[in-house]
Design a protein around this motif. Sequence first.
Motif, PDB file in Angstrom:
ATOM      1  N   VAL A  58      85.655  49.021  35.478  1.00 10.10           N
ATOM      2  CA  VAL A  58      86.000  47.812  34.731  1.00 10.10           C
ATOM      3  C   VAL A  58      86.482  46.756  35.725  1.00 10.10           C
ATOM      4  O   VAL A  58      87.243  47.070  36.652  1.00 10.10           O
ATOM      5  CB  VAL A  58      87.112  48.077  33.695  1.00 10.10           C
ATOM      6  N   ALA A  59      86.039  45.516  35.539  1.00 11.02           N
ATOM      7  CA  ALA A  59      86.447  44.429  36.429  1.00 11.02           C
ATOM      8  C   ALA A  59      86.679  43.165  35.628  1.00 11.02           C
ATOM      9  O   ALA A  59      86.064  42.949  34.569  1.00 11.02           O
ATOM     10  CB  ALA A  59      85.386  44.177  37.494  1.00 11.02           C
ATOM     11  N   VAL A  60      87.567  42.315  36.140  1.00  7.15           N
ATOM     12  CA  VAL A  60      87.667  40.933  35.683  1.00  7.15           C
ATOM     13  C   VAL A  60      87.772  40.066  36.928  1.00  7.15           C
ATOM     14  O   VAL A  60      88.297  40.497  37.965  1.00  7.15           O
ATOM     15  CB  VAL A  60      88.878  40.677  34.754  1.00  7.15           C
ATOM     16  N   GLY A  61      87.243  38.852  36.835  1.00  8.07           N
ATOM     17  CA  GLY A  61      87.269  37.949  37.988  1.00  8.07           C
ATOM     18  C   GLY A  61      87.411  36.510  37.563  1.00  8.07           C
ATOM     19  O   GLY A  61      87.240  36.168  36.391  1.00  8.07           O
ATOM     20  N   ASP A  62      87.722  35.658  38.536  1.00  5.29           N
ATOM     21  CA  ASP A  62      87.988  34.245  38.259  1.00  5.29           C
ATOM     22  C   ASP A  62      87.452  33.414  39.410  1.00  5.29           C
ATOM     23  O   ASP A  62      87.945  33.501  40.543  1.00  5.29           O
ATOM     24  CB  ASP A  62      89.503  34.033  38.109  1.00  5.29           C
ATOM     25  N   VAL A  63      86.431  32.610  39.134  1.00  6.71           N
ATOM     26  CA  VAL A  63      85.859  31.698  40.118  1.00  6.71           C
ATOM     27  C   VAL A  63      86.661  30.408  40.112  1.00  6.71           C
ATOM     28  O   VAL A  63      87.031  29.894  39.051  1.00  6.71           O
ATOM     29  CB  VAL A  63      84.377  31.406  39.793  1.00  6.71           C
ATOM     30  N   VAL A  64      86.935  29.866  41.294  1.00  4.23           N
ATOM     31  CA  VAL A  64      87.638  28.587  41.380  1.00  4.23           C
ATOM     32  C   VAL A  64      86.750  27.489  40.812  1.00  4.23           C
ATOM     33  O   VAL A  64      85.560  27.419  41.105  1.00  4.23           O
ATOM     34  CB  VAL A  64      88.009  28.270  42.840  1.00  4.23           C
ATOM     35  N   ALA A  84      80.507  26.515  38.403  1.00  2.00           N
ATOM     36  CA  ALA A  84      81.316  27.734  38.398  1.00  2.00           C
ATOM     37  C   ALA A  84      80.637  28.834  37.595  1.00  2.00           C
ATOM     38  O   ALA A  84      80.718  30.016  37.943  1.00  2.00           O
ATOM     39  CB  ALA A  84      82.713  27.435  37.836  1.00  2.00           C
ATOM     40  N   ALA A  85      79.945  28.450  36.515  1.00  2.00           N
ATOM     41  CA  ALA A  85      79.239  29.447  35.701  1.00  2.00           C
ATOM     42  C   ALA A  85      78.149  30.134  36.508  1.00  2.00           C
ATOM     43  O   ALA A  85      77.963  31.354  36.422  1.00  2.00           O
ATOM     44  CB  ALA A  85      78.638  28.779  34.466  1.00  2.00           C
ATOM     45  N   CYS A  86      77.419  29.361  37.309  1.00  2.00           N
ATOM     46  CA  CYS A  86      76.348  29.962  38.109  1.00  2.00           C
ATOM     47  C   CYS A  86      76.917  30.897  39.171  1.00  2.00           C
ATOM     48  O   CYS A  86      76.367  31.979  39.407  1.00  2.00           O
ATOM     49  CB  CYS A  86      75.520  28.855  38.760  1.00  2.00           C
ATOM     50  N   VAL A  87      78.009  30.471  39.819  1.00  2.00           N
ATOM     51  CA  VAL A  87      78.646  31.341  40.811  1.00  2.00           C
ATOM     52  C   VAL A  87      79.150  32.612  40.136  1.00  2.00           C
ATOM     53  O   VAL A  87      78.976  33.730  40.644  1.00  2.00           O
ATOM     54  CB  VAL A  87      79.789  30.601  41.520  1.00  2.00           C
ATOM     55  N   GLN A 141      76.377  35.138  39.534  1.00  2.00           N
ATOM     56  CA  GLN A 141      75.939  35.836  40.740  1.00  2.00           C
ATOM     57  C   GLN A 141      76.938  36.911  41.155  1.00  2.00           C
ATOM     58  O   GLN A 141      76.557  38.042  41.486  1.00  2.00           O
ATOM     59  CB  GLN A 141      75.752  34.834  41.882  1.00  2.00           C
ATOM     60  N   LEU A 142      78.222  36.572  41.145  1.00  2.00           N
ATOM     61  CA  LEU A 142      79.233  37.527  41.579  1.00  2.00           C
ATOM     62  C   LEU A 142      79.348  38.697  40.603  1.00  2.00           C
ATOM     63  O   LEU A 142      79.505  39.849  41.023  1.00  2.00           O
ATOM     64  CB  LEU A 142      80.581  36.831  41.736  1.00  2.00           C
ATOM     65  N   ARG A 143      79.291  38.405  39.310  1.00  2.00           N
ATOM     66  CA  ARG A 143      79.392  39.477  38.319  1.00  2.00           C
ATOM     67  C   ARG A 143      78.251  40.470  38.491  1.00  2.00           C
ATOM     68  O   ARG A 143      78.456  41.701  38.480  1.00  2.00           O
ATOM     69  CB  ARG A 143      79.378  38.882  36.911  1.00  2.00           C
ATOM     70  N   SER A 144      77.039  39.957  38.662  1.00  2.00           N
ATOM     71  CA  SER A 144      75.883  40.847  38.821  1.00  2.00           C
ATOM     72  C   SER A 144      75.995  41.666  40.099  1.00  2.00           C
ATOM     73  O   SER A 144      75.694  42.862  40.113  1.00  2.00           O
ATOM     74  CB  SER A 144      74.593  40.021  38.835  1.00  2.00           C
ATOM     75  N   ALA A 145      76.444  41.018  41.182  1.00  2.00           N
ATOM     76  CA  ALA A 145      76.562  41.724  42.452  1.00  2.00           C
ATOM     77  C   ALA A 145      77.606  42.829  42.377  1.00  2.00           C
ATOM     78  O   ALA A 145      77.389  43.948  42.866  1.00  2.00           O
ATOM     79  CB  ALA A 145      76.911  40.741  43.568  1.00  2.00           C
ATOM     80  N   VAL A 151      77.322  32.731  49.159  1.00  2.00           N
ATOM     81  CA  VAL A 151      77.225  32.051  47.862  1.00  2.00           C
ATOM     82  C   VAL A 151      78.131  30.826  47.890  1.00  2.00           C
ATOM     83  O   VAL A 151      79.360  30.945  47.977  1.00  2.00           O
ATOM     84  CB  VAL A 151      77.626  32.989  46.705  1.00  2.00           C
ATOM     85  N   ASP A 152      77.539  29.651  47.853  1.00  2.00           N
ATOM     86  CA  ASP A 152      78.313  28.417  47.872  1.00  2.00           C
ATOM     87  C   ASP A 152      79.205  28.334  46.634  1.00  2.00           C
ATOM     88  O   ASP A 152      78.718  28.454  45.505  1.00  2.00           O
ATOM     89  CB  ASP A 152      77.370  27.214  47.913  1.00  2.00           C
ATOM     90  N   GLY A 153      80.499  28.151  46.837  1.00  3.80           N
ATOM     91  CA  GLY A 153      81.436  28.051  45.724  1.00  3.80           C
ATOM     92  C   GLY A 153      82.137  29.350  45.395  1.00  3.80           C
ATOM     93  O   GLY A 153      82.996  29.381  44.509  1.00  3.80           O
ATOM     94  N   ALA A 154      81.806  30.434  46.108  1.00  2.00           N
ATOM     95  CA  ALA A 154      82.420  31.733  45.807  1.00  2.00           C
ATOM     96  C   ALA A 154      83.741  31.942  46.525  1.00  2.00           C
ATOM     97  O   ALA A 154      84.497  32.856  46.179  1.00  2.00           O
ATOM     98  CB  ALA A 154      81.464  32.865  46.176  1.00  2.00           C
ATOM     99  N   GLU A 155      84.026  31.110  47.528  1.00  5.30           N
ATOM    100  CA  GLU A 155      85.256  31.302  48.279  1.00  5.30           C
ATOM    101  C   GLU A 155      86.480  31.151  47.366  1.00  5.30           C
ATOM    102  O   GLU A 155      86.478  30.366  46.422  1.00  5.30           O
ATOM    103  CB  GLU A 155      85.355  30.309  49.445  1.00  5.30           C
ATOM    104  N   SER A 156      87.487  31.945  47.660  1.00  2.00           N
ATOM    105  CA  SER A 156      88.765  31.968  46.928  1.00  2.00           C
ATOM    106  C   SER A 156      88.652  32.572  45.534  1.00  2.00           C
ATOM    107  O   SER A 156      89.612  32.506  44.760  1.00  2.00           O
ATOM    108  CB  SER A 156      89.389  30.562  46.841  1.00  2.00           C
ATOM    109  N   THR A 157      87.497  33.133  45.189  1.00  2.00           N
ATOM    110  CA  THR A 157      87.391  33.859  43.915  1.00  2.00           C
ATOM    111  C   THR A 157      88.332  35.061  43.929  1.00  2.00           C
ATOM    112  O   THR A 157      88.447  35.761  44.934  1.00  2.00           O
ATOM    113  CB  THR A 157      85.946  34.339  43.697  1.00  2.00           C
ATOM    114  N   THR A 158      89.010  35.295  42.825  1.00  2.00           N
ATOM    115  CA  THR A 158      89.853  36.488  42.696  1.00  2.00           C
ATOM    116  C   THR A 158      89.171  37.477  41.755  1.00  2.00           C
ATOM    117  O   THR A 158      88.481  37.079  40.812  1.00  2.00           O
ATOM    118  CB  THR A 158      91.255  36.144  42.155  1.00  2.00           C
ATOM    119  N   VAL A 159      89.390  38.759  42.012  1.00  2.48           N
ATOM    120  CA  VAL A 159      88.774  39.795  41.162  1.00  2.48           C
ATOM    121  C   VAL A 159      89.557  41.093  41.342  1.00  2.48           C
ATOM    122  O   VAL A 159      90.081  41.370  42.417  1.00  2.48           O
ATOM    123  CB  VAL A 159      87.279  39.985  41.525  1.00  2.48           C
TER     124      VAL A 159
END
Length: 409
Positions: free
Chosen positions: A228-234, A240-243, A246-250, A275-283
Amino acid sequence: MREPQIDYSEVFHALPGIVALLTPDLVYADANEDFLRLAGRTREQLLGRYIFDVFPENPNDPAAAGMRETQASMLRVVATGERDTMALLRYDIEDRERPGRWVQHFWSPVNAPVLGPDGNVLLIVHRVEEVTELIHARGGHGSSSRARVLEAELYTRARELQDVNERLRRAHARDREVAIALQEAMLPAPTPVGHHRAAVRYQPAVGTLNVCGDWYDLVDLPGDRIAVAVGDVVGHGLKAACVMGQLRSALSAAARVADGPARALEALGLYARHVDGAESTTVVKTFIDWTTHTITYSSAGHPPPALLRADGTVIFLDRATDPPLGARPEHVPRPEATTPFTEGATLALYTDGLIERRHEDIDVGLARLGRALVRHGRAHPEALADALLGDLLPPTGSADDTALVIIRL
C-alpha cells in the motif's frame, strides 16, 4: 509601567472605516457604526442574519452581479484563509423607509480572515470603501455632466471586468472538470486485495485546478501480502496529474518485483530523476504480511502512517523516514522498519491535506488524527474513512488535496 487595557470591542465600533464581521456561514456577527449608517440598518436588523437576506440583489436589474461576486469572494476567504480584494462593485440597497426603492451604491470591498488556533477561519472581516459620492459628484451643470460620464465609464469598466472574470471562471471550471476526470481515470477504485477490508478516498482541494497532486495505490503480492502506498506531487493541476500518473505506475510496478518497500522507493527515486516535476515528491510505501503479522515500511519525506492497535492505542510509523524524491544528488539506500500488528488493528495512510493546517505545528494535526482514529476506530473501513474526512477536513473544504487509505488488519 502598567500596560494600557484596550477594549477591542470599543475600538472596532469606533473604527472610521465601514467594517462588518461575518461567520464562515456568511451570517452577521457584528458591524461598526459606519457600516450601520451606510447600510441604513439597525444592529438588530443585521446581527444573526444571513448577509443576502439583509441585502438581496436588486430584482429590477437583470445584470446585477454584486451578490454573486461578494459571496464568491467571501467563500474564497473561508476556503483559503487568505485576504481577497474585490474590484469596484455596484450593489444597490433597498430603502427601508420606502420598500421597492433601490438606492445605487458603488463599493470597493476587501474581505479578510480571522483565524483560530487550528488555522481555520473563525470570522470574515468585511471592509467597504464607499465611492458612490465620488462617482455621483455634483458641482454645477458642467460638473454634473462630467460626473454622469464618469459614472457611466466606471460602471461600464466594472461590468467589463465582471464579464472577464465570469469567462475566466467558466474556463477554470472546464479545466477543473478535465483535471478531475483525469484524476478519476488515474485513481480508479482499487481491485480487491484478497479477503482484506480496505477503503480509499480522494478529496480534491477547493479551487480551480487544485486537484491531482496526491495518489494512492494498493497491490496484491504473492502470499497473504499486499503493498500500500500514498504519495504527494508538488504542485497542482494537469501537470501535477501527469507526474502523479507516471510515479504511481512506476511504484506499482516496482512493488511487484522489489523485496521490500525501501527497494521499491529506491527504484522510484532513480526513475523520478528523469521525470520533470517529480522532484520533492513525498511518498510512503508499506508491505503488509498477514502470515508474519508485520508491517514493513519506508517513507520518502511523507507523513507517517498511523496504526490503531487492537488495544485502542495509536502509534505512528516514523522509524524509517528519509528525504523526498530527488532531494539527494547521489543514490543512497533508503531505510526500512518493521512493526508487528495483531488481528483487528487498523492502518491509515494519508497525505498532508488531512492533517496540516496553516499556522499550526504538524504534531497538532497528528494528534487530532490519533484522537479521531480512537473515536471511530471500531467502524467498518468505509465508514471510518468518511468519519476521518468529516472530522479532520474543514467544512468548507481544504486548500490541499487529500488521499486516504484505510486497511483493517
